[in-house]
Design a protein around this motif. Structure first.
Motif, PDB file in Angstrom:
ATOM      1  N   GLN A  78     -58.088  48.085 -70.466  1.00 50.47           N
ATOM      2  CA  GLN A  78     -57.400  47.969 -69.378  1.00 50.47           C
ATOM      3  C   GLN A  78     -57.991  46.293 -69.156  1.00 50.47           C
ATOM      4  N   LEU A  79     -59.191  46.094 -69.241  1.00 53.24           N
ATOM      5  CA  LEU A  79     -59.878  44.833 -68.906  1.00 53.24           C
ATOM      6  C   LEU A  79     -59.085  43.859 -69.944  1.00 53.24           C
ATOM      7  N   ALA A  80     -59.024  44.113 -71.113  1.00 51.40           N
ATOM      8  CA  ALA A  80     -58.553  43.196 -72.098  1.00 51.40           C
ATOM      9  C   ALA A  80     -57.253  42.927 -71.735  1.00 51.40           C
ATOM     10  N   SER A  81     -56.408  43.932 -71.233  1.00 53.57           N
ATOM     11  CA  SER A  81     -55.006  43.587 -70.916  1.00 53.57           C
ATOM     12  C   SER A  81     -54.839  42.581 -69.664  1.00 53.57           C
ATOM     13  N   ASP A  82     -55.677  42.939 -68.746  1.00 54.13           N
ATOM     14  CA  ASP A  82     -55.709  42.119 -67.579  1.00 54.13           C
ATOM     15  C   ASP A  82     -56.328  40.661 -67.737  1.00 54.13           C
TER      16      ASP A  82
END
Length: 167
Positions: A78-82
């Motif tokens: 999720q962090l990578a996508s954000d």
């Protein structure tokens, strides 16, 4: 080279370096995902929150952030996508901002409630240098990623992005 062109190039470099670091973190085995790994995610999340806060400031929008740190980071995927989404926003923003807008001074509120004023150019410079500092911090926290990533230098990015520069 104009400040606009330079900042756009720096944000393209930031996105490239973020991609490389995120890919290296994703490649770590489950055994390597220790407390240090979780600390690294918190550092990256902090840098991302600051990116988001300043994106709101640049647009003169209110944001809901009351701190630039959190006790827990979202999962890496999720962090990578954000992070990648926000990096894309900055690349687009620096590509389309008018040169006279770069010098405009914008008032904003820090997460602690204090007031601040910076030019858009200064805010953009802060975001790109702040992120680089924290990518380096993660590199120091997780030396295992050294072998798969961390060619985090602007010159390397420029030459990968435009191989003709090597001729």
């Amino acid at each position: 080279m104009s400040a606009k062109t330079l900042l756009n190039s720096l944000f393209r470099y930031k996105a490239d370096a973020d991609d490389e670091l995120l890919d290296a973190l994703s490649a770590l085995s489950e055994e390597a995902r220790s407390d240090t790994f979780r600390s690294a995610l918190r550092v990256l999340n902090h840098a991302h929150l600051v990116d988001r806060i300043f994106a709101a400031n640049l647009q003169r929008l209110d944001h809901s952030f009351t701190a630039s740190w959190s006790s827990e980071a979202p999962p890496l995927a999720q962090l990578a996508s954000d992070i990648r989404e926000t990096d894309g926003w900055y690349i687009d923003y620096t590509a389309r901002i008018a040169p006279d807008e770069m010098e405009e001074v914008v008032g904003f509120t820090f997460t602690d409630g204090g007031r601040g004023r910076m030019s858009r150019e200064e805010m953009l410079a802060h975001v790109v240098t702040h992120a680089g500092y924290h990518r380096g911090e993660v590199g120091r926290l997780l030396p295992d990623i050294e072998s798969t990533a961390m060619r985090d230098v602007f010159t390397g990015y420029l030459h990968r992005a435009d191989p003709a520069r090597r001729q």
